[in-house]
Design a protein around this motif. Structure first.
Motif, PDB file in Angstrom:
ATOM      1  N   THR A   1       0.794  -1.198  -0.018  1.00  0.00           N
ATOM      2  CA  THR A   1      -0.192   0.109  -0.052  1.00  0.00           C
ATOM      3  C   THR A   1       0.920   1.336   0.164  1.00  0.00           C
ATOM      4  N   ALA A   2       1.998   1.251   0.832  1.00  0.00           N
ATOM      5  CA  ALA A   2       2.810   2.409   0.986  1.00  0.00           C
ATOM      6  C   ALA A   2       3.524   2.817  -0.472  1.00  0.00           C
ATOM      7  N   GLN A   3       3.660   1.524  -1.165  1.00  0.00           N
ATOM      8  CA  GLN A   3       4.451   1.756  -2.471  1.00  0.00           C
ATOM      9  C   GLN A   3       3.437   2.396  -3.326  1.00  0.00           C
ATOM     10  N   LEU A   4       2.262   1.717  -3.357  1.00  0.00           N
ATOM     11  CA  LEU A   4       1.356   2.279  -4.481  1.00  0.00           C
ATOM     12  C   LEU A   4       1.072   3.801  -3.954  1.00  0.00           C
ATOM     13  N   MET A   5       0.974   4.007  -3.001  1.00  0.00           N
ATOM     14  CA  MET A   5       0.774   5.743  -2.446  1.00  0.00           C
ATOM     15  C   MET A   5       2.181   6.463  -2.667  1.00  0.00           C
ATOM     16  N   GLY A   6       3.189   5.737  -2.972  1.00  0.00           N
ATOM     17  CA  GLY A   6       4.422   6.684  -3.278  1.00  0.00           C
ATOM     18  C   GLY A   6       5.236   6.911  -2.026  1.00  0.00           C
ATOM     19  N   LYS A   7       4.804   6.486  -1.023  1.00  0.00           N
ATOM     20  CA  LYS A   7       5.356   6.772   0.472  1.00  0.00           C
ATOM     21  C   LYS A   7       6.707   5.990   0.607  1.00  0.00           C
ATOM     22  N   ASP A   8       7.679   6.542   1.370  1.00  0.00           N
ATOM     23  CA  ASP A   8       8.909   5.925   1.774  1.00  0.00           C
ATOM     24  C   ASP A   8       8.499   4.463   2.524  1.00  0.00           C
ATOM     25  N   ILE A   9       9.494   3.569   2.395  1.00  0.00           N
ATOM     26  CA  ILE A   9       9.402   2.434   3.128  1.00  0.00           C
ATOM     27  C   ILE A   9      10.559   2.445   3.944  1.00  0.00           C
ATOM     28  N   PRO A  10      10.312   2.374   5.526  1.00  0.00           N
ATOM     29  CA  PRO A  10      11.395   2.500   6.429  1.00  0.00           C
ATOM     30  C   PRO A  10      12.335   1.229   6.298  1.00  0.00           C
ATOM     31  N   GLU A  11      13.615   1.542   6.244  1.00  0.00           N
ATOM     32  CA  GLU A  11      14.691   0.462   6.352  1.00  0.00           C
ATOM     33  C   GLU A  11      14.598  -0.437   7.671  1.00  0.00           C
ATOM     34  N   PRO A  12      14.597  -1.667   7.726  1.00  0.00           N
ATOM     35  CA  PRO A  12      14.590  -2.332   8.824  1.00  0.00           C
ATOM     36  C   PRO A  12      15.759  -2.054  10.138  1.00  0.00           C
ATOM     37  N   LYS A  13      15.474  -1.671  11.217  1.00  0.00           N
ATOM     38  CA  LYS A  13      16.776  -1.284  12.097  1.00  0.00           C
ATOM     39  C   LYS A  13      16.921  -2.230  13.122  1.00  0.00           C
TER      40      LYS A  13
END
Length: 69
Positions: free
Chosen positions: A51-63
């Protein structure tokens, strides 16, 4: 499989196990057993990221393991 930290706990209010992914805002799942909650959170993580990708949102890197004060 994603490498985000998952917090798993029992909720008396919901009468079920809850799993949360703190790095993915609002990403939660439940289940009657710990195993079910973990299985469900993996599905929800995939959906959250899609969903975040479809909305053009940044995906946090796993920490990895998070530290809280």
């Amino acid at each position: 499989m994603y490498k985000y930290e998952v917090i798993l706990y029992w909720s008396n209010e919901d009468n079920s196990y809850l799993a949360e992914v703190p790095e993915l805002a609002g990403c939660m799942a439940d289940g009657e057993t710990m195993a079910e909650a973990l299985e469900n959170i993996h599905t929800v993580m995939e959906e959250w990221i899609e969903t975040a990708q479809l909305m053009g949102k940044d995906i946090p890197e796993p920490k990895g393991k998070l530290t809280y004060a």
